[in-house]
Design an enzyme around this catalytic site. Structure first.
Site, PDB file in Angstrom:
ATOM      1  N   GLU A   1       0.825  -1.216   0.000  1.00  0.00           N
ATOM      2  CA  GLU A   1       0.000   0.000   0.000  1.00  0.00           C
ATOM      3  C   GLU A   1       0.854   1.259   0.000  1.00  0.00           C
ATOM      4  O   GLU A   1       0.519   2.248  -0.647  1.00  0.00           O
ATOM      5  CB  GLU A   1      -0.965   0.007   1.194  1.00  0.00           C
ATOM      6  CG  GLU A   1      -2.088  -1.002   1.071  1.00  0.00           C
ATOM      7  CD  GLU A   1      -2.993  -0.747  -0.135  1.00  0.00           C
ATOM      8  OE1 GLU A   1      -3.120   0.402  -0.584  1.00  0.00           O
ATOM      9  OE2 GLU A   1      -3.555  -1.736  -0.648  1.00  0.00           O
TER      10      GLU A   1
ATOM     11  N   TYR B   1      -6.970   6.551   3.735  1.00  0.00           N
ATOM     12  CA  TYR B   1      -7.087   5.586   2.644  1.00  0.00           C
ATOM     13  C   TYR B   1      -6.256   4.327   2.927  1.00  0.00           C
ATOM     14  O   TYR B   1      -6.752   3.196   2.856  1.00  0.00           O
ATOM     15  CB  TYR B   1      -6.630   6.230   1.323  1.00  0.00           C
ATOM     16  CG  TYR B   1      -6.443   5.221   0.240  1.00  0.00           C
ATOM     17  CD1 TYR B   1      -7.525   4.791  -0.509  1.00  0.00           C
ATOM     18  CD2 TYR B   1      -5.193   4.636   0.002  1.00  0.00           C
ATOM     19  CE1 TYR B   1      -7.378   3.812  -1.476  1.00  0.00           C
ATOM     20  CE2 TYR B   1      -5.032   3.659  -0.951  1.00  0.00           C
ATOM     21  CZ  TYR B   1      -6.121   3.259  -1.688  1.00  0.00           C
ATOM     22  OH  TYR B   1      -5.968   2.281  -2.629  1.00  0.00           O
TER      23      TYR B   1
ATOM     24  N   ASP C   1     -10.233   6.516  -2.934  1.00  0.00           N
ATOM     25  CA  ASP C   1      -9.127   7.136  -3.664  1.00  0.00           C
ATOM     26  C   ASP C   1      -9.660   7.638  -5.004  1.00  0.00           C
ATOM     27  O   ASP C   1     -10.876   7.644  -5.221  1.00  0.00           O
ATOM     28  CB  ASP C   1      -7.967   6.146  -3.855  1.00  0.00           C
ATOM     29  CG  ASP C   1      -8.294   5.071  -4.884  1.00  0.00           C
ATOM     30  OD1 ASP C   1      -9.492   4.894  -5.209  1.00  0.00           O
ATOM     31  OD2 ASP C   1      -7.362   4.416  -5.384  1.00  0.00           O
TER      32      ASP C   1
END
Ligand code: SF4
Length: 329
Positions: free
Chosen positions: A33, A114, A132
């Site tokens: 991520e 996020y 996002d």
């Protein structure tokens, strides 16, 4: 079929097979991520594999030096991500393991809403929706929402909507489905409306507004900045220094940056353009080969040219060195 069921079904048929999706190891998920925050999957994948090979556990990453981490990160840009990654690895080790709550994950350096939702849902099955650019686009088009993205109002509105749509029993598949769907089908340009399973209820399609949604805020023009580098070379050694905090490229190494080019230096290239997100850089490069070691401002060190490889450098500096055919890359 509801919107969420359609996304889940689409994902089960079309989801991308990526190495970090074959694990629920929170360290591996977190690493992917962070790398993918500002990097495309195609490029990020090789970096993820390299990091996992070099640092298979968070303890090993935490024990590395910052230089080692930056060096491995080199070429990915946005170096604050690498520094945060390293700092967060130490945080995790001092916590005694990877945090398992959204709040705990959110407290890690470099992890925003996020990323916390992505890690939480994928690694621990937490019911947190990711929001996002891909998610904004799919939702704005399907529901016909014209709130300009990038505003606080949009963040609230889209987050609440995504959260409402999130099926509690499969948050990971839904989140990844939304991201993949936005990245490969409901794309910014030429979306796949003709084959899209959401098309029968899509507002943007029905009203011919796929090109107009999502609505973007007008961004200000990138700022321009001019840099003058002098590569000081004496008997096969060159001078470099490490950039400090409060500016771009913190912690990375570069040749002498100066406003006063010394007599005897020769210009190699002028106005080399390099684009960062919020500014455009123009760099001039000079080479200066004085007969004796000159005195440079504090912080500069002398190294053999061939040793340059060991120092993490911004992409712009790599470009210059390539241009000059300096070894050590
Ligand atoms: S119909 Fe087109 S615009 Fe609507 S969700 Fe599908 S791909 Fe996106």
């Amino acid at each position: 079929m509801t919107f969420s069921e359609t996304i889940l079904q689409w994902y089960s048929l079309n989801g991308r097979d990526l190495p970090w999706r074959r694990t629920r190891d929170p360290y591996a998920v977190w690493l992917s991520e962070i790398i993918l925050q500002q990097t495309r999957v195609a490029q990020g994948r090789a970096y993820w594999e390299r990091f996992m090979e070099r640092f298979p556990t968070v303890e090993q990453l935490a024990a590395a030096t910052e230089d080692e981490v930056l060096r491995l990160w080199q070429g990915l840009g946005y170096y604050s991500r690498a520094r945060n990654l390293h700092a967060a690895a130490k945080q995790i080790v001092s916590m005694g393991g990877f945090p398992e709550t959204l709040e705990g994950i959110r407290s890690l350096k470099g992890v925003g809403d996020y990323t916390a939702a992505a890690i939480g849902s994928i690694a621990f099955g937490l019911p947190a929706a990711v929001v996002d650019g891909n998610v904004y686009r799919v939702l704005a088009r399907f529901f016909g929402i014209a709130t300009p993205v990038g505003t606080t109002a949009a963040k609230k509105e889209f987050t609440a909507l995504a959260q409402r749509l999130l099926p509690e029993d499969s948050p990971a598949a839904f989140n990844q489905g939304m991201m993949d769907f936005g990245a490969t089908c409901c794309t910014p340009v030429n979306p796949c409306c003709m084959t899209c399973p959401l098309q029968p209820d899509c507002q943007a399609f029905a009203t011919g507004r796929t090109d107009l949604l999502p609505v973007k805020q007008t961004l200000s023009k990138p700022v321009e900045r001019h840099l003058t580098y002098v590569l000081v070379r004496v008997n096969g050694e060159i001078a470099i220094h490490r950039r400090g905090p409060g500016d771009i490229w913190q912690g990375l190494w570069e040749p002498w940056l100066t406003n006063e080019v010394p007599d005897g230096a020769r210009l190699v290239t002028s106005g080399l353009k390099h684009q960062l997100t919020h500014r455009t850089l123009f760099a001039d490069y000079w080479i200066w080969e004085p007969s004796a070691l000159p005195s440079l401002p504090e912080g500069y060190i002398w190294i053999q040219e061939a040793e340059l490889d060991r120092y993490a450098k911004p992409r712009l500096i790599e470009l210059i060195l390539e241009y000059l055919s300096i070894p050590g890359l």
